[in-house]
Motif scaffolding. Sequence first.
Motif, PDB file in Angstrom:
ATOM      1  N   LEU A 133      36.513 -12.787  77.408  1.00 53.70           N
ATOM      2  CA  LEU A 133      35.784 -12.403  75.905  1.00 53.70           C
ATOM      3  C   LEU A 133      34.397 -12.436  76.208  1.00 53.70           C
ATOM      4  CD1 LEU A 133      38.074 -14.402  73.315  1.00 53.70           C
ATOM      5  CD2 LEU A 133      37.941 -11.988  73.748  1.00 53.70           C
ATOM      6  N   ILE A 134      33.593 -13.162  76.873  1.00 53.56           N
ATOM      7  CA  ILE A 134      32.262 -13.087  77.014  1.00 53.56           C
ATOM      8  C   ILE A 134      31.788 -11.707  77.325  1.00 53.56           C
ATOM      9  CG2 ILE A 134      31.869 -13.599  79.295  1.00 53.56           C
ATOM     10  CD1 ILE A 134      30.373 -15.661  76.139  1.00 53.56           C
ATOM     11  N   ARG A 135      32.589 -11.023  77.869  1.00 53.90           N
ATOM     12  CA  ARG A 135      32.284  -9.521  78.543  1.00 53.90           C
ATOM     13  C   ARG A 135      31.945  -8.777  77.282  1.00 53.90           C
ATOM     14  NH1 ARG A 135      34.248  -9.097  83.850  1.00 53.90           N
ATOM     15  NH2 ARG A 135      33.068  -6.830  83.808  1.00 53.90           N
ATOM     16  N   LEU A 136      32.722  -8.966  76.136  1.00 50.77           N
ATOM     17  CA  LEU A 136      32.451  -8.302  74.946  1.00 50.77           C
ATOM     18  C   LEU A 136      31.355  -8.577  74.178  1.00 50.77           C
ATOM     19  CD1 LEU A 136      36.168  -8.356  74.112  1.00 50.77           C
ATOM     20  CD2 LEU A 136      35.314  -6.783  75.643  1.00 50.77           C
ATOM     21  N   ARG A 137      30.805  -9.742  74.204  1.00 51.35           N
ATOM     22  CA  ARG A 137      29.780 -10.195  73.611  1.00 51.35           C
ATOM     23  C   ARG A 137      28.413  -9.089  73.186  1.00 51.35           C
ATOM     24  NH1 ARG A 137      27.632 -16.347  74.376  1.00 51.35           N
ATOM     25  NH2 ARG A 137      26.729 -15.220  76.365  1.00 51.35           N
ATOM     26  N   ARG A 138      28.067  -8.753  74.614  1.00 50.13           N
ATOM     27  CA  ARG A 138      26.747  -7.946  74.736  1.00 50.13           C
ATOM     28  C   ARG A 138      26.702  -6.647  73.728  1.00 50.13           C
ATOM     29  NH1 ARG A 138      25.517  -5.656  80.300  1.00 50.13           N
ATOM     30  NH2 ARG A 138      24.965  -7.756  80.838  1.00 50.13           N
ATOM     31  N   MET A 139      28.121  -5.968  73.936  1.00 49.85           N
ATOM     32  CA  MET A 139      28.315  -4.969  73.142  1.00 49.85           C
ATOM     33  C   MET A 139      28.254  -4.986  71.437  1.00 49.85           C
ATOM     34  SD  MET A 139      31.697  -2.584  72.721  1.00 49.85           S
ATOM     35  CE  MET A 139      31.949  -2.513  74.374  1.00 49.85           C
ATOM     36  N   LEU A 140      28.834  -6.112  71.213  1.00 48.97           N
ATOM     37  CA  LEU A 140      29.007  -6.736  69.623  1.00 48.97           C
ATOM     38  C   LEU A 140      27.375  -6.944  69.215  1.00 48.97           C
ATOM     39  CD1 LEU A 140      32.096  -8.857  69.881  1.00 48.97           C
ATOM     40  CD2 LEU A 140      31.758  -6.699  68.833  1.00 48.97           C
ATOM     41  N   GLY A 141      26.913  -7.523  70.092  1.00 46.06           N
ATOM     42  CA  GLY A 141      25.173  -7.774  69.647  1.00 46.06           C
ATOM     43  C   GLY A 141      24.574  -6.752  69.749  1.00 46.06           C
ATOM     44  N   LEU A 142      24.599  -5.637  70.537  1.00 41.66           N
ATOM     45  CA  LEU A 142      23.937  -4.560  70.438  1.00 41.66           C
ATOM     46  C   LEU A 142      24.191  -3.783  69.226  1.00 41.66           C
ATOM     47  CD1 LEU A 142      23.671  -3.460  74.261  1.00 41.66           C
ATOM     48  CD2 LEU A 142      21.789  -4.236  72.706  1.00 41.66           C
ATOM     49  N   TYR A 143      25.706  -3.736  68.884  1.00 42.42           N
ATOM     50  CA  TYR A 143      25.988  -3.043  67.631  1.00 42.42           C
ATOM     51  C   TYR A 143      25.238  -3.680  66.488  1.00 42.42           C
ATOM     52  CZ  TYR A 143      29.261   0.723  68.637  1.00 42.42           C
ATOM     53  OH  TYR A 143      29.797   1.996  69.178  1.00 42.42           O
ATOM     54  N   ALA A 144      25.050  -4.994  66.640  1.00 42.21           N
ATOM     55  CA  ALA A 144      24.547  -5.741  65.271  1.00 42.21           C
ATOM     56  C   ALA A 144      23.041  -4.958  65.186  1.00 42.21           C
ATOM     57  CB  ALA A 144      24.469  -7.241  65.441  1.00 42.21           C
ATOM     58  N   PHE A 145      22.432  -4.766  66.607  1.00 39.70           N
ATOM     59  CA  PHE A 145      21.044  -4.409  66.251  1.00 39.70           C
ATOM     60  C   PHE A 145      21.024  -3.034  66.202  1.00 39.70           C
ATOM     61  CE2 PHE A 145      17.392  -2.384  69.069  1.00 39.70           C
ATOM     62  CZ  PHE A 145      16.574  -2.888  68.366  1.00 39.70           C
ATOM     63  N   PHE A 146      22.224  -2.141  66.410  1.00 37.70           N
ATOM     64  CA  PHE A 146      22.204  -0.819  65.933  1.00 37.70           C
ATOM     65  C   PHE A 146      22.351  -0.470  64.482  1.00 37.70           C
ATOM     66  CE2 PHE A 146      25.107   2.708  65.047  1.00 37.70           C
ATOM     67  CZ  PHE A 146      24.428   3.840  65.250  1.00 37.70           C
ATOM     68  N   TYR A 147      22.883  -1.497  63.957  1.00 37.77           N
ATOM     69  CA  TYR A 147      23.143  -1.407  62.337  1.00 37.77           C
ATOM     70  C   TYR A 147      21.879  -1.901  61.678  1.00 37.77           C
ATOM     71  CZ  TYR A 147      27.766   0.414  62.582  1.00 37.77           C
ATOM     72  OH  TYR A 147      29.032   1.407  62.963  1.00 37.77           O
ATOM     73  N   ALA A 148      21.314  -3.080  62.462  1.00 41.19           N
ATOM     74  CA  ALA A 148      20.116  -3.480  61.783  1.00 41.19           C
ATOM     75  C   ALA A 148      18.858  -2.339  61.894  1.00 41.19           C
ATOM     76  CB  ALA A 148      19.572  -4.466  62.509  1.00 41.19           C
ATOM     77  N   CYS A 149      18.946  -1.529  62.977  1.00 40.06           N
ATOM     78  CA  CYS A 149      18.113  -0.439  63.100  1.00 40.06           C
ATOM     79  C   CYS A 149      18.255   0.803  62.116  1.00 40.06           C
ATOM     80  CB  CYS A 149      18.106   0.163  64.449  1.00 40.06           C
ATOM     81  SG  CYS A 149      17.350  -0.824  65.684  1.00 40.06           S
ATOM     82  N   LEU A 150      19.426   1.103  61.612  1.00 42.59           N
ATOM     83  CA  LEU A 150      19.596   1.826  60.938  1.00 42.59           C
ATOM     84  C   LEU A 150      19.388   1.441  59.369  1.00 42.59           C
ATOM     85  CD1 LEU A 150      23.286   3.191  61.697  1.00 42.59           C
ATOM     86  CD2 LEU A 150      21.132   4.261  62.158  1.00 42.59           C
ATOM     87  N   HIS A 151      19.559   0.227  59.248  1.00 39.45           N
ATOM     88  CA  HIS A 151      18.892  -0.431  57.768  1.00 39.45           C
ATOM     89  C   HIS A 151      17.441  -0.561  57.736  1.00 39.45           C
ATOM     90  CE1 HIS A 151      19.461  -3.196  54.652  1.00 39.45           C
ATOM     91  NE2 HIS A 151      18.677  -4.131  54.933  1.00 39.45           N
TER      92      HIS A 151
END
Length: 216
Positions: free
Chosen positions: A78-96
């Motif tokens: 599951l740890i292999r998925l964490r980076r993608m999820l974190g980068l999506y948080a950053f992506f939506y923060a950038c849009l915000h």
Amino acid sequence: MFHPNFHPTPGQLKAIKGVLFAAALLPFLRLVVFTLTDRLGANPIEFITRNTGDWTLYFLCITLAVTPLRRLTNWPWLIRLRRMLGLYAFFYACLHFLTFLWFDHFFDLQEMWKDVIKRPFITVGFIAFLLLIPLAVTSSNGMVRRLGGKRWQLLHRLVYLIAGLGILHYFWMKAGKNDFAQPILLGSIVLALLLFRLWWAWSQRRVRAAAPARRS
């Protein structure tokens, strides 16, 4: 069905990542469709601002949940998925942030800065966004090697502070409408995840401390 000993093959893990990537992109695609079909409501800017802010917090919570879930399920992959999820948080923060900079201030940095200083809920949100940047920049394996594992982990523990600031930003924003249900829910989730992390660290210290006594 997944089971406790489930370990995906490289092909299965790639497929899981692909499905997760597509699912995480859906909120953005929904915004695009709503924009093109004039379905953003009476206040489109507010709709986009709230939506991108909400999904930033959702993905922060999901990212923070990966490690507890990995430990509870014994699925190290599951740890292999964490980076993608974190980068999506950053992506939506950038849009915000882009929505705030573009539609509220039309890229006038001076006026934006005045707003950041003047309004506390924007101040904490802006600080949270700035703190997200080094986490996104150092998310690659190469940056982990350059920083060293311990320093990298120390830096990325900022995610709890970022989540807290984001929820405070959300709470203050909702104060005008006296609507605190969602900020309280998200804050409770982050607090529970933080307490789990602290409990896990404490329990592991106890296990390590007890090991010499068992050997003797």
